[in-house]
Design a protein around this motif. Structure first.
Motif, short mmCIF file in Angstrom:
data_model
loop_
_atom_site.label_atom_id
_atom_site.label_comp_id
_atom_site.label_asym_id
_atom_site.label_seq_id
_atom_site.Cartn_x
_atom_site.Cartn_y
_atom_site.Cartn_z
N GLY A 73 91.79 31.38 -13.37
CA GLY A 73 91.14 32.00 -12.22
C GLY A 73 90.46 30.99 -11.32
O GLY A 73 89.84 31.36 -10.32
N LEU A 74 90.55 29.72 -11.67
CA LEU A 74 89.93 28.63 -10.89
C LEU A 74 91.00 27.65 -10.45
O LEU A 74 92.00 27.48 -11.15
CB LEU A 74 88.92 27.85 -11.75
CG LEU A 74 87.73 28.59 -12.33
CD1 LEU A 74 87.00 27.69 -13.32
CD2 LEU A 74 86.80 29.03 -11.23
N THR A 75 90.74 26.98 -9.36
CA THR A 75 91.61 25.85 -9.03
C THR A 75 91.19 24.68 -9.91
O THR A 75 90.07 24.66 -10.45
CB THR A 75 91.47 25.44 -7.54
OG1 THR A 75 90.15 24.92 -7.33
CG2 THR A 75 91.76 26.61 -6.61
N ILE A 76 92.06 23.72 -10.03
CA ILE A 76 91.74 22.53 -10.83
C ILE A 76 90.53 21.82 -10.25
O ILE A 76 89.63 21.38 -10.97
CB ILE A 76 92.96 21.59 -10.92
CG1 ILE A 76 94.06 22.25 -11.76
CG2 ILE A 76 92.56 20.25 -11.53
CD1 ILE A 76 95.39 21.52 -11.76
N PHE A 77 90.46 21.75 -8.92
CA PHE A 77 89.35 21.03 -8.30
C PHE A 77 88.04 21.79 -8.41
O PHE A 77 86.98 21.19 -8.54
CB PHE A 77 89.69 20.65 -6.86
CG PHE A 77 90.74 19.59 -6.81
CD1 PHE A 77 90.46 18.29 -7.19
CD2 PHE A 77 92.04 19.90 -6.46
CE1 PHE A 77 91.43 17.31 -7.20
CE2 PHE A 77 93.02 18.93 -6.46
CZ PHE A 77 92.72 17.63 -6.83
N LYS A 78 88.09 23.12 -8.39
CA LYS A 78 86.86 23.91 -8.62
C LYS A 78 86.37 23.64 -10.03
O LYS A 78 85.17 23.45 -10.25
CB LYS A 78 87.16 25.39 -8.40
CG LYS A 78 86.03 26.33 -8.79
CD LYS A 78 84.87 26.26 -7.85
CE LYS A 78 83.87 27.37 -8.18
NZ LYS A 78 82.51 26.89 -8.24
N TYR A 79 87.28 23.62 -10.99
CA TYR A 79 86.89 23.31 -12.38
C TYR A 79 86.29 21.90 -12.46
O TYR A 79 85.26 21.70 -13.10
CB TYR A 79 88.09 23.43 -13.33
CG TYR A 79 87.71 23.10 -14.75
CD1 TYR A 79 87.06 24.02 -15.55
CD2 TYR A 79 87.95 21.83 -15.26
CE1 TYR A 79 86.67 23.71 -16.83
CE2 TYR A 79 87.56 21.50 -16.55
CZ TYR A 79 86.92 22.44 -17.34
OH TYR A 79 86.52 22.11 -18.60
N LEU A 80 86.93 20.94 -11.79
CA LEU A 80 86.44 19.56 -11.80
C LEU A 80 85.04 19.48 -11.20
O LEU A 80 84.14 18.86 -11.77
CB LEU A 80 87.40 18.65 -11.03
CG LEU A 80 86.95 17.21 -10.81
CD1 LEU A 80 86.77 16.47 -12.13
CD2 LEU A 80 87.96 16.49 -9.92
N TYR A 81 84.82 20.11 -10.06
CA TYR A 81 83.51 20.07 -9.42
C TYR A 81 82.46 20.77 -10.27
O TYR A 81 81.33 20.28 -10.39
CB TYR A 81 83.55 20.67 -8.02
CG TYR A 81 84.32 19.83 -7.02
CD1 TYR A 81 84.23 18.44 -7.03
CD2 TYR A 81 85.16 20.42 -6.09
CE1 TYR A 81 84.94 17.67 -6.13
CE2 TYR A 81 85.87 19.65 -5.17
CZ TYR A 81 85.76 18.28 -5.21
OH TYR A 81 86.46 17.52 -4.31
#
Length: 138
Positions: A73-81
């Motif tokens: 449910g998240l983008t990879i970059f949202k998870y990273l941030y």
């Protein structure tokens, strides 16, 4: 309070990670997502791009990004941030003398302005205010 509890649980999970056996994912896609999460958790302080992840998993960038979004449910970059922001919050909690600039750098952000903007967007206040409020409560 809930955010602090989540941060504490995340911190404890990292410490115990070597002692806990991972459950086997039920599908190839889940294994790929777990691999992405492990990679991000290990390399969050470095520059990470879809190219790096695609090379690591031997998958195409569009497939990788779509699969992660579908499964989490998240983008990879949202998870990273989010991972970087949580790391900064842990640094503020356990290293009271740390500056916002240093926490930003150690969390993987290259620019202080980007860190401040992402932190405020995620937490609801500036990193400096968060740090000040945290130490007032201590």
């Amino acid at each position: 309070m809930n955010v602090r509890l989540c941060d504490l649980l995340y911190f404890v999970a990292e410490i115990c990670q070597g002692d806990v056996q991972e459950q086997l994912p039920s599908s190839e896609r889940e294994r790929h997502v777990q691999h992405i999460i492990r990679y991000v958790d290990t390399h969050y302080m470095k520059d990470i791009g879809l190219d790096d992840l695609a090379l690591e998993l031997h998958l195409s960038k569009p497939y990788l990004a779509g699969m992660f979004k579908e499964m989490t449910g998240l983008t990879i970059f949202k998870y990273l941030y989010d991972r970087r922001i949580n790391q900064a919050k842990l640094l503020f909690q356990f290293q009271p003398e740390i500056t916002v600039t240093e926490a930003s750098r150690l969390s993987g952000f290259k620019r202080l302005s980007h860190f401040s903007r992402m932190f405020k967007q995620s937490v609801g206040c500036s990193p400096d205010l968060y740090r000040t409020q945290l130490h007032r409560q201590s």
